[in-house]
Motif scaffolding. Sequence first.
Motif, mmCIF file in Angstrom:
data_model
loop_
_atom_site.group_PDB
_atom_site.id
_atom_site.type_symbol
_atom_site.label_atom_id
_atom_site.label_comp_id
_atom_site.label_asym_id
_atom_site.label_seq_id
_atom_site.Cartn_x
_atom_site.Cartn_y
_atom_site.Cartn_z
ATOM 1 N N MET A 1 0.865 -1.188 0.000
ATOM 2 C CA MET A 1 0.000 0.000 0.000
ATOM 3 C C MET A 1 0.900 1.235 0.000
ATOM 4 S SD MET A 1 -2.670 -1.271 2.967
ATOM 5 C CE MET A 1 -1.516 -1.252 4.314
ATOM 6 N N ASP A 2 1.173 1.764 -1.183
ATOM 7 C CA ASP A 2 2.153 2.850 -1.265
ATOM 8 C C ASP A 2 1.526 4.114 -1.859
ATOM 9 O OD1 ASP A 2 4.603 4.038 -0.939
ATOM 10 O OD2 ASP A 2 5.550 3.078 -2.671
ATOM 11 N N GLY A 3 2.109 5.260 -1.499
ATOM 12 C CA GLY A 3 1.696 6.531 -2.107
ATOM 13 C C GLY A 3 0.838 7.425 -1.223
ATOM 14 N N ASN A 4 0.703 7.081 0.052
ATOM 15 C CA ASN A 4 -0.073 7.935 0.962
ATOM 16 C C ASN A 4 0.534 9.328 1.065
ATOM 17 O OD1 ASN A 4 -1.588 5.695 1.518
ATOM 18 N ND2 ASN A 4 -0.780 5.365 3.583
ATOM 19 N N GLY A 5 1.860 9.366 1.231
ATOM 20 C CA GLY A 5 2.544 10.644 1.416
ATOM 21 C C GLY A 5 2.398 11.527 0.186
ATOM 22 N N ARG A 6 2.627 10.938 -0.998
ATOM 23 C CA ARG A 6 2.515 11.721 -2.235
ATOM 24 C C ARG A 6 1.080 12.178 -2.478
ATOM 25 N NH1 ARG A 6 5.342 7.464 -5.717
ATOM 26 N NH2 ARG A 6 5.202 6.391 -3.702
ATOM 27 N N TRP A 7 0.131 11.354 -2.133
ATOM 28 C CA TRP A 7 -1.283 11.739 -2.284
ATOM 29 C C TRP A 7 -1.543 13.032 -1.504
ATOM 30 C CZ3 TRP A 7 -5.328 12.813 0.924
ATOM 31 C CH2 TRP A 7 -6.616 12.823 0.367
ATOM 32 N N LEU B 1 13.087 4.213 9.960
ATOM 33 C CA LEU B 1 14.045 5.285 9.637
ATOM 34 C C LEU B 1 13.349 6.610 9.324
ATOM 35 C CD1 LEU B 1 16.357 3.199 7.258
ATOM 36 C CD2 LEU B 1 16.864 3.869 9.623
ATOM 37 N N ARG B 2 12.037 6.615 9.206
ATOM 38 C CA ARG B 2 11.305 7.853 8.885
ATOM 39 C C ARG B 2 11.357 8.823 10.064
ATOM 40 N NH1 ARG B 2 6.256 6.673 4.893
ATOM 41 N NH2 ARG B 2 7.424 5.338 3.465
ATOM 42 N N PRO B 3 11.033 10.095 9.808
ATOM 43 C CA PRO B 3 11.026 11.066 10.917
ATOM 44 C C PRO B 3 10.165 10.561 12.076
ATOM 45 C CG PRO B 3 10.637 12.174 8.820
ATOM 46 C CD PRO B 3 10.652 10.702 8.525
HETATM 47 MG MG MG Z 1 6.274 4.986 -0.172
#
Ligand code: MG
Length: 247
Positions: free
Chosen positions: A17-23, A68-70
């Motif tokens: 499930m990718d792309g939440n941040g870009r959305w 590793l994310r903030p």
């Molecule tokens: Mg991603």
Amino acid sequence: MDTLKPENLPEHLAVIMDGNGRWAEKRMLQRIVGHQKGVETVRVIVEECSRLGIRYLTLFAFSAENWLRPKTEVKALMALLKKYIRAEIARMMQNDIRFNVIGNRADLPPDIDREIQAAMDRTANNRGMLLTLALSYGGRQEIVTAAKTLAEEVAAGRLSAEAIDEKMLSGSLYTAGIPDPDLLIRTSGEMRISNFLLWQLAYAELYFTEVNWPDFDRNELARAFRDYQSRERRFGMTSDQLRKESA
Ligand code: MG
Ligand code: IPE
Ligand code: IPE
């Protein structure tokens, strides 16, 4: 549009499930708003898969590398996760869904781990779809853990190295007892595996879509299933052999 053939749906669907941040960023919103929208998509897709009779659904929710994310994003994700599990138990009971987690649970905050255990216990006798969340999950770490377990058995004299085969290694993974995924969907246009189910995806059909996870819906799922149904899974054999086998 062709309709779906119910007899040829994947038994096990895995999703990155990718792309939440870009959305969110596209809409000038905070990344966490994208994660919140992503949870709504999880609800829709879990329910739809269960309705369609999918037996196993495995969702990559948080990777071993995502630590590793903030710190603020990690914290917000953990809070969302806790809220999701708590809120979903009733719906899982309604839909006869069994809840499961794979990954290094020891890494998770203790309150989340308790929430996970409660959801697993509550839904343990359900007989519908098995919903597995991959949390603090890494495919390589999983294989290393399995290798250690087997090595300890050998060292203790309970197992001979000769006896180790694919079946035994599979049975030592977090996914023991779950058949390998038939289809892997990754949203947001990235075409990589990102350390997800490395061993188990050996013969999965791969489906990539540009759609970000918060925009993924029933129609997009149906599109992925239709694509899956158009594939010929040969497992190393020839088309001719497959035709003869099914005749
Ligand atoms: Mg991603
Ligand atoms: C997927 O969305 C959710 C998690 C990895 C937790 P991302 O947060 O990776 O979204 P992008 O890839 O930055 O758009
Ligand atoms: C993979 O997405 C992990 C999850 C969807 C939970 P990432 O966004 O972390 O993957 P990379 O870093 O782009 O490969």
